[in-house]
Every structure is written in structure tokens, then in C-alpha cells.
Design a protein around this motif. Structure first.
Motif, PDB file in Angstrom:
ATOM      1  N   ASN A   1       0.826  -1.216   0.000  1.00  0.00           N
ATOM      2  CA  ASN A   1       0.000   0.000   0.000  1.00  0.00           C
ATOM      3  C   ASN A   1       0.861   1.268   0.000  1.00  0.00           C
ATOM      4  O   ASN A   1       0.425   2.326   0.451  1.00  0.00           O
ATOM      5  N   GLN A   2       2.088   1.148  -0.532  1.00  0.00           N
ATOM      6  CA  GLN A   2       2.938   2.301  -0.850  1.00  0.00           C
ATOM      7  C   GLN A   2       3.558   3.000   0.358  1.00  0.00           C
ATOM      8  O   GLN A   2       4.016   4.133   0.225  1.00  0.00           O
ATOM      9  N   ILE A   3       3.617   2.364   1.497  1.00  0.00           N
ATOM     10  CA  ILE A   3       4.352   2.936   2.628  1.00  0.00           C
ATOM     11  C   ILE A   3       5.834   2.638   2.405  1.00  0.00           C
ATOM     12  O   ILE A   3       6.209   1.501   2.140  1.00  0.00           O
ATOM     13  N   THR A   4       6.639   3.680   2.517  1.00  0.00           N
ATOM     14  CA  THR A   4       8.060   3.533   2.199  1.00  0.00           C
ATOM     15  C   THR A   4       8.948   3.696   3.431  1.00  0.00           C
ATOM     16  O   THR A   4       8.585   4.377   4.399  1.00  0.00           O
ATOM     17  N   TYR A   5      10.096   3.076   3.369  1.00  0.00           N
ATOM     18  CA  TYR A   5      11.110   3.130   4.416  1.00  0.00           C
ATOM     19  C   TYR A   5      12.461   3.305   3.732  1.00  0.00           C
ATOM     20  O   TYR A   5      12.718   2.671   2.706  1.00  0.00           O
ATOM     21  N   ASN A   6      13.295   4.166   4.286  1.00  0.00           N
ATOM     22  CA  ASN A   6      14.614   4.413   3.712  1.00  0.00           C
ATOM     23  C   ASN A   6      15.646   4.509   4.818  1.00  0.00           C
ATOM     24  O   ASN A   6      15.364   5.017   5.906  1.00  0.00           O
ATOM     25  N   THR A   7      16.855   4.072   4.507  1.00  0.00           N
ATOM     26  CA  THR A   7      17.927   4.304   5.456  1.00  0.00           C
ATOM     27  C   THR A   7      18.355   5.767   5.379  1.00  0.00           C
ATOM     28  O   THR A   7      18.211   6.416   4.340  1.00  0.00           O
ATOM     29  N   ASP A   8      18.886   6.288   6.460  1.00  0.00           N
ATOM     30  CA  ASP A   8      19.167   7.716   6.526  1.00  0.00           C
ATOM     31  C   ASP A   8      20.144   8.185   5.451  1.00  0.00           C
ATOM     32  O   ASP A   8      20.020   9.304   4.929  1.00  0.00           O
ATOM     33  N   SER A   9      21.092   7.353   5.102  1.00  0.00           N
ATOM     34  CA  SER A   9      22.140   7.785   4.181  1.00  0.00           C
ATOM     35  C   SER A   9      21.634   8.029   2.759  1.00  0.00           C
ATOM     36  O   SER A   9      22.345   8.647   1.954  1.00  0.00           O
ATOM     37  N   VAL A  10      20.438   7.571   2.433  1.00  0.00           N
ATOM     38  CA  VAL A  10      19.924   7.765   1.071  1.00  0.00           C
ATOM     39  C   VAL A  10      18.717   8.696   1.023  1.00  0.00           C
ATOM     40  O   VAL A  10      18.214   9.002  -0.065  1.00  0.00           O
ATOM     41  N   LYS A  11      18.255   9.145   2.168  1.00  0.00           N
ATOM     42  CA  LYS A  11      17.086  10.033   2.180  1.00  0.00           C
ATOM     43  C   LYS A  11      17.373  11.312   1.418  1.00  0.00           C
ATOM     44  O   LYS A  11      18.434  11.916   1.563  1.00  0.00           O
TER      45      LYS A  11
END
Length: 124
Positions: free
Chosen positions: A54-64
Motif C-alpha cells: 500500500n505504498q508505505i516507504t522506508y529508507n535508510t538515513d544515508s539515502v534520504k
């Protein structure tokens, strides 16, 4: 069983962009969280980004602010748009699938399905 096939790696200059794709196939692949890990030589595997059905995203800080993960559920494909690439982004990038986002974030060793990897090289 879900199968994953990645594409889109290559050589790019620092500051450039690449777009990785990962096509998922198999039974109920749309139920899975899809995402990306990377591993550079001599380093441990690192979580990069993930996206739920359902399009909830998670990213590591170094690529935000530089990388964007997206997903086309109709095509069972996940994308990783990588902008402003840095030499430290160079690695083998692996697509992954699991039914739980917690597995991505806390227990990557238990991720259910892995792709074969695609190499990203960033020249300085």
C-alpha cells in the motif's frame, strides 16, 4: 514461491543517476514488502529502502533525499531511483521480498526471497 529479477545497474559518475528495477513473479507476490539491500566489498549487507503493497516507504538515513523507492503493483515491479550518487553508494544491490517490514528493518538474514543482485559502480 516468489522470484525476483533485477535490472538497471551499471557505471555512473558521481552526481549522476541510475534506476534499478526488480520484477517479482510467483504466487501472491503482491502481498509482499519489496525492497533493496546493498553490499560493498568487505562490508556488511545494508538495508537501503523498502515499500509495502500500500505504498508505505522506508529508507535508510544515508539515502534520504537522494533515493526514491516506488512500486507498480499492476506489474509487480519495484523501482529504486538513485540520484546524486556518491562513490560510497557503489555496491551490489539486491532486491528482496518478505511478508513483514520488520524483517527488512531488523532481521535481514531472515528475508524470504532474494534477487541475484545488480552491480552499481560510481566513479569519482
Amino acid at each position: 514461491q516468489v522470484q525476483l529479477v533485477e535490472s538497471g545497474g551499471g557505471l555512473v559518475q558521481a552526481g549522476g543517476s541510475l534506476r534499478l528495477s526488480c520484477a517479482a513473479s510467483g504466487r501472491t507476490s503482491s502481498d509482499y514488502v519489496l525492497g533493496w539491500f546493498r553490499q560493498a566489498p568487505g562490508l556488511e549487507r545494508e538495508f537501503v529502502a523498502a515499500i509495502s503493497w500500500n505504498q508505505i516507504t522506508y529508507n535508510t538515513d544515508s539515502v534520504k533525499g537522494r533515493f526514491t523507492i516506488s512500486r507498480d503493483n499492476a506489474k509487480n515491479t519495484v523501482f529504486l531511483q538513485m540520484n546524486s550518487l556518491k562513490p560510497e553508494d557503489a555496491a551490489n544491490y539486491y532486491c528482496a521480498a518478505d511478508l513483514s517490514i520488520a524483517t527488512f528493518l531488523k532481521s535481514s538474514g531472515r528475508v524470504e526471497v532474494w534477487g541475484q543482485g545488480t552491480l552499481v559502480t560510481v566513479s569519482s
